[in-house]
Design a protein around this motif. Structure first.
Motif, PDB file in Angstrom:
ATOM      1  N   GLY A 273     -11.792   5.533  -0.991  1.00 58.17           N
ATOM      2  CA  GLY A 273     -12.333   5.735   0.339  1.00 58.17           C
ATOM      3  C   GLY A 273     -11.912   4.703   1.359  1.00 58.17           C
ATOM      4  O   GLY A 273     -12.533   4.590   2.418  1.00 58.17           O
ATOM      5  N   LEU A 274     -10.844   3.947   1.079  1.00 62.98           N
ATOM      6  CA  LEU A 274     -10.372   2.916   1.986  1.00 62.98           C
ATOM      7  C   LEU A 274      -9.085   3.365   2.666  1.00 62.98           C
ATOM      8  O   LEU A 274      -8.402   4.269   2.188  1.00 62.98           O
ATOM      9  N   PRO A 275      -8.715   2.727   3.773  1.00 59.19           N
ATOM     10  CA  PRO A 275      -7.443   3.076   4.419  1.00 59.19           C
ATOM     11  C   PRO A 275      -6.283   2.852   3.444  1.00 59.19           C
ATOM     12  O   PRO A 275      -6.298   1.897   2.661  1.00 59.19           O
ATOM     13  N   PRO A 276      -5.274   3.716   3.448  1.00 60.53           N
ATOM     14  CA  PRO A 276      -4.170   3.591   2.493  1.00 60.53           C
ATOM     15  C   PRO A 276      -3.317   2.362   2.759  1.00 60.53           C
ATOM     16  O   PRO A 276      -3.140   1.942   3.901  1.00 60.53           O
ATOM     17  N   GLU A 277      -2.817   1.786   1.695  1.00 58.69           N
ATOM     18  CA  GLU A 277      -1.930   0.624   1.734  1.00 58.69           C
ATOM     19  C   GLU A 277      -0.890   0.818   0.646  1.00 58.69           C
ATOM     20  O   GLU A 277      -1.228   1.242  -0.467  1.00 58.69           O
ATOM     21  N   PRO A 278       0.385   0.514   0.897  1.00 60.17           N
ATOM     22  CA  PRO A 278       1.403   0.688  -0.148  1.00 60.17           C
ATOM     23  C   PRO A 278       1.064  -0.125  -1.395  1.00 60.17           C
ATOM     24  O   PRO A 278       0.634  -1.275  -1.306  1.00 60.17           O
ATOM     25  N   THR A 279       1.227   0.475  -2.554  1.00 61.87           N
ATOM     26  CA  THR A 279       1.016  -0.249  -3.804  1.00 61.87           C
ATOM     27  C   THR A 279       2.324  -0.893  -4.244  1.00 61.87           C
ATOM     28  O   THR A 279       3.414  -0.520  -3.795  1.00 61.87           O
ATOM     29  N   VAL A 280       2.222  -1.836  -5.149  1.00 60.94           N
ATOM     30  CA  VAL A 280       3.421  -2.487  -5.674  1.00 60.94           C
ATOM     31  C   VAL A 280       4.294  -1.470  -6.407  1.00 60.94           C
ATOM     32  O   VAL A 280       5.520  -1.490  -6.300  1.00 60.94           O
ATOM     33  N   ARG A 281       3.679  -0.564  -7.136  1.00 65.09           N
ATOM     34  CA  ARG A 281       4.447   0.434  -7.886  1.00 65.09           C
ATOM     35  C   ARG A 281       5.261   1.326  -6.945  1.00 65.09           C
ATOM     36  O   ARG A 281       6.441   1.584  -7.189  1.00 65.09           O
ATOM     37  N   THR A 282       4.643   1.815  -5.870  1.00 61.67           N
ATOM     38  CA  THR A 282       5.381   2.659  -4.938  1.00 61.67           C
ATOM     39  C   THR A 282       6.468   1.866  -4.218  1.00 61.67           C
ATOM     40  O   THR A 282       7.551   2.400  -3.938  1.00 61.67           O
ATOM     41  N   ALA A 283       6.198   0.605  -3.933  1.00 59.01           N
ATOM     42  CA  ALA A 283       7.209  -0.226  -3.284  1.00 59.01           C
ATOM     43  C   ALA A 283       8.412  -0.431  -4.186  1.00 59.01           C
ATOM     44  O   ALA A 283       9.565  -0.380  -3.744  1.00 59.01           O
ATOM     45  N   LEU A 284       8.160  -0.654  -5.478  1.00 61.61           N
ATOM     46  CA  LEU A 284       9.255  -0.885  -6.413  1.00 61.61           C
ATOM     47  C   LEU A 284      10.076   0.367  -6.667  1.00 61.61           C
ATOM     48  O   LEU A 284      11.225   0.279  -7.112  1.00 61.61           O
ATOM     49  N   ALA A 285       9.527   1.534  -6.382  1.00 63.59           N
ATOM     50  CA  ALA A 285      10.299   2.767  -6.546  1.00 63.59           C
ATOM     51  C   ALA A 285      11.438   2.845  -5.550  1.00 63.59           C
ATOM     52  O   ALA A 285      12.383   3.619  -5.738  1.00 63.59           O
ATOM     53  N   ALA A 286      11.365   2.039  -4.466  1.00 66.18           N
ATOM     54  CA  ALA A 286      12.409   2.080  -3.439  1.00 66.18           C
ATOM     55  C   ALA A 286      12.891   0.678  -3.089  1.00 66.18           C
ATOM     56  O   ALA A 286      13.252   0.386  -1.948  1.00 66.18           O
ATOM     57  N   ALA A 287      12.867  -0.237  -4.050  1.00 63.15           N
ATOM     58  CA  ALA A 287      13.353  -1.600  -3.824  1.00 63.15           C
ATOM     59  C   ALA A 287      13.740  -2.206  -5.168  1.00 63.15           C
ATOM     60  O   ALA A 287      13.289  -1.753  -6.230  1.00 63.15           O
ATOM     61  N   ASP A 288      14.577  -3.225  -5.122  1.00 63.31           N
ATOM     62  CA  ASP A 288      14.983  -3.905  -6.347  1.00 63.31           C
ATOM     63  C   ASP A 288      14.011  -5.017  -6.724  1.00 63.31           C
ATOM     64  O   ASP A 288      13.829  -5.318  -7.901  1.00 63.31           O
ATOM     65  N   LEU A 289      13.398  -5.627  -5.715  1.00 63.90           N
ATOM     66  CA  LEU A 289      12.435  -6.703  -5.938  1.00 63.90           C
ATOM     67  C   LEU A 289      11.301  -6.565  -4.933  1.00 63.90           C
ATOM     68  O   LEU A 289      11.519  -6.158  -3.787  1.00 63.90           O
TER      69      LEU A 289
END
Length: 472
Positions: A273-289
Motif C-alpha cells: 500500500g505504499l508508493p512504488p519504488e524500484p527494487t534492487v532485483r528490477t534494477a539489476l535486470a537492466a544493469a550490470d551493477l
C-alpha cells in the motif's frame, strides 16, 4: 583607596573558599566519590572552585552547595553524547536521527558478536582465512538476483569504490539530469573527480535520449552510470532512455552500466500500500551493477552494497580501497539478521520496523493521538493547549521525496491562544524544553505550534514518562 579596599575584600573572600581536602571530608562527598571516582570528583571540585575565584562575586558559597555543583558537573560528564530520542518529526527514515530502526533480531545478532570472538574472517569448515563478505553475499544474491555482492560502509563509499575500481582515468557517461547533490554536499561530479574519473555529461537537465549516450561512448569510456534522483523529481517536458535499451546499448559497446539506486528496496512497496519504488532485483535486470544503502528502505544498518555481475564485483573486491571502506562484525551481524527476515515475506511487515512504521494505517495513528491527548494535556496543564490534527509524514532519506503518508499528530499550542511572532517564540522554547528531556522528544514547528507526528511512536509509556520531567 576604593580600589585597594576592593582588592583586599576580594582576597579575603577568596581565603574563605574551602580547600578541596576539606570538601572531600564532608559526608556528601562520599557517594559522589563512590559513583564517579575520587580522581574525577577532585577535578570537578577544582573546576567549581576555579569558577568561584574567577567570578565577579568573591563570596564563597556554602560547602554543601559546592559539592552539589560538582555533582551536577559529574552527572553532565557521564551523560552519553549519543542518546535515544523519540522521533516525532514525521520523517520515518530521518538521517539526522539515525535512519532505520534495527529489528529485534538484528539487535540480538549484534549483541551476540560484540562481547567475544567470532568467525569474521575465518572459514570454520576449512580452518583457513575466510572472506568477511561471505556472511551476507549469498543472501544478497538470493534476494536481488545478483551474481555477486560486497559490502562497504555506506552507499557513497559504494559509488566511490565502483568508480575508482572500474573507471579510474577513464570517462563515465552520465545524463545531465542525474548529476544530483544529496545530503552533506555529496555531489556526483565531485565524487567522480575524487575517484579519478572524468565526467562526460550527455543530454540536458530535463531530456536525455539514447542517441546522446551512443554518441558519447567511445574508446575512453570506462562506465555508463545512471543515478536515482532520490531527493527530487523533474516533471513536465522530460525524457530518459529506458534502462533496458540503455543496457542493450552498453552490452553492444562492451561498457558496463551501473545504477546508483540509493534507497535499496528489496520488496515491491506497492504490495504494502505504499508508493512504488524500484527494487534492487528490477534494477539489476537492466544493469550490470547496482549500488544501494542498507539503512534506508532495506531497513538495516548503515552500509553500502554493490551487487551485480560476478566478474565486475571481483574486480572491485580486489581494489586496495575495499579494505579502507570495509565494515565491522557488528554491521555484518545486523545486516545478515535483517536480510533473513526477507526470507519470510508473510511476516516482514510485522518484523521489520521500517516497513511496519511506513505501513501503519492512518486510522490507527489517529486513534493513538486521541488516546494520548488527555494524558499529555494533564502533564502539560497550564503550560500548553493539547489537541490533535491530521498531518502528513514522509519516508525520508531521499526515498520517494515527493510522496507523503497520511498520519496524525498531537498539536501543542500556546496556553493563551497567542499567534504570530509571540506564538513562534513560545513554540521554539517548548521545542527546546522537549529536546532537554531525559529521552528527548523531537517534533516539528508549524504555524506557531509544536507538532508531534505519532507515526513512529511505538513506546507510549516511555514517551509519557519522559514528559513527566518537562521543565517549561
Amino acid at each position: 583607596m576604593t580600589s585597594a579596599l576592593a582588592t583586599a575584600g576580594s582576597a579575603t573572600g577568596h581565603r574563605r573558599i574551602p580547600s578541596v581536602e576539606r570538601l572531600l571530608a564532608r559526608p556528601e562527598a562520599a557517594p559522589l566519590a563512590e559513583m564517579h571516582g575520587r580522581t574525577a570528583l577532585v577535578e570537578a571540585l577544582r573546576a567549581v572552585l576555579d569558577g568561584i575565584r574567577s567570578g565577579a562575586d568573591p563570596a564563597a558559597p556554602e560547602e554543601a552547595t559546592i559539592l552539589v555543583a560538582a555533582g551536577r558537573r559529574l552527572a553532565a560528564e557521564r551523560q552519553p553524547s549519543l542518546r535515544p530520542v523519540f522521533n516525532l518529526t514525521g520523517t520515518v527514515l530521518h538521517t539526522n536521527l539515525g535512519r532505520a530502526l534495527l529489528p529485534r533480531q538484528a539487535v540480538a545478532a549484534v549483541a551476540a558478536v560484540m562481547a567475544g570472538a567470532c568467525n569474521l574472517e575465518f572459514d570454520l569448515a576449512s580452518g583457513a582465512r575466510g572472506e568477511r563478505d561471505s556472511h551476507v553475499e549469498a543472501l544478497l544474491c538470493r534476494l536481488t538476483g545478483a551474481e555477486a555482492a560486497l559490502v562497504v560502509n555506506n552507499n557513497a563509499a559504494a559509488v566511490f569504490l565502483l568508480l575508482n575500481a572500474l573507471a579510474m582515468r577513464k570517462e563515465v557517461v552520465v545524463s545531465r539530469g542525474e548529476l544530483v547533490e544529496i545530503g552533506g554536499s555529496f555531489r556526483v561530479p565531485d565524487v567522480m573527480a575524487r575517484a579519478g574519473c572524468r565526467l562526460r555529461e550527455v543530454g540536458t537537465t530535463n531530456r536525455t535520449h539514447l542517441r546522446d549516450f551512443a554518441d558519447a561512448i567511445g574508446p575512453r569510456t570506462g562506465l555508463v552510470m545512471k543515478v536515482h534522483p532520490s531527493n527530487y523529481e523533474i516533471r513536465g517536458f522530460t525524457a530518459q532512455p529506458g534502462e533496458a535499451e540503455l543496457h542493450a546499448l552498453c552490452r553492444e559497446r562492451g561498457v558496463p552500466l551501473a545504477l546508483d539506486l540509493g534507497s535499496g528496496s528489496l520488496v515491491d512497496l506497492a504490495r504494502h500500500g505504499l508508493p512504488p519504488e524500484p527494487t534492487v532485483r528490477t534494477a539489476l535486470a537492466a544493469a550490470d551493477l547496482v549500488t544501494f544503502s542498507g539503512d534506508k528502505l532495506l531497513g538495516a544498518v548503515q552500509c553500502g552494497v554493490i551487487a551485480g555481475r560476478a566478474d565486475l564485483v571481483a574486480r572491485i573486491r580486489k581494489s586496495p580501497l575495499k579494505r579502507a571502506l570495509r565494515v565491522d562484525k557488528m554491521t555484518y551481524a545486523a545486516l545478515e539478521a535483517t536480510l533473513r527476515l526477507y526470507l519470510h515475506p508473510e511476516r516482514l511487515a510485522a518484523d521489520l520496523p521500517t516497513l511496519r512504521l511506513l505501513t501503519r494505517p492512518q486510522g490507527d495513528i489517529a486513534a493513538q493521538a486521541e488516546r494520548l491527548a488527555p494524558e499529555v494535556a494533564r502533564r502539560l496543564a497550564g503550560r500548553a493547549q493539547v489537541g490533535t490534527a491530521p498531518c502528513s509524514s514522509q519516508i525520508g532519506s531521499g526515498a520517494l521525496p515527493v510522496e507523503s503518508l497520511p498520519s496524525a499528530a498531537l498539536v501543542l499550542s500556546a496556553p493563551d491562544g497567542s499567534t504570530g511572532r509571540k506564538a513562534g517564540g513560545w513554540s521554539r522554547r517548548l521545542a527546546a524544553a522537549l529536546r532537554a528531556l531525559p529521552v528527548p522528544v523531537i517534533g516539528r514547528i508549524a504555524d506557531g505550534a509544536v507538532l508531534l507526528d505519532l507515526r513512529t511512536l511505538e513506546d507510549e509509556p516511555g514517551f509519557l514518562a519522559s514528559l513527566d520531567a518537562l521543565a517549561f
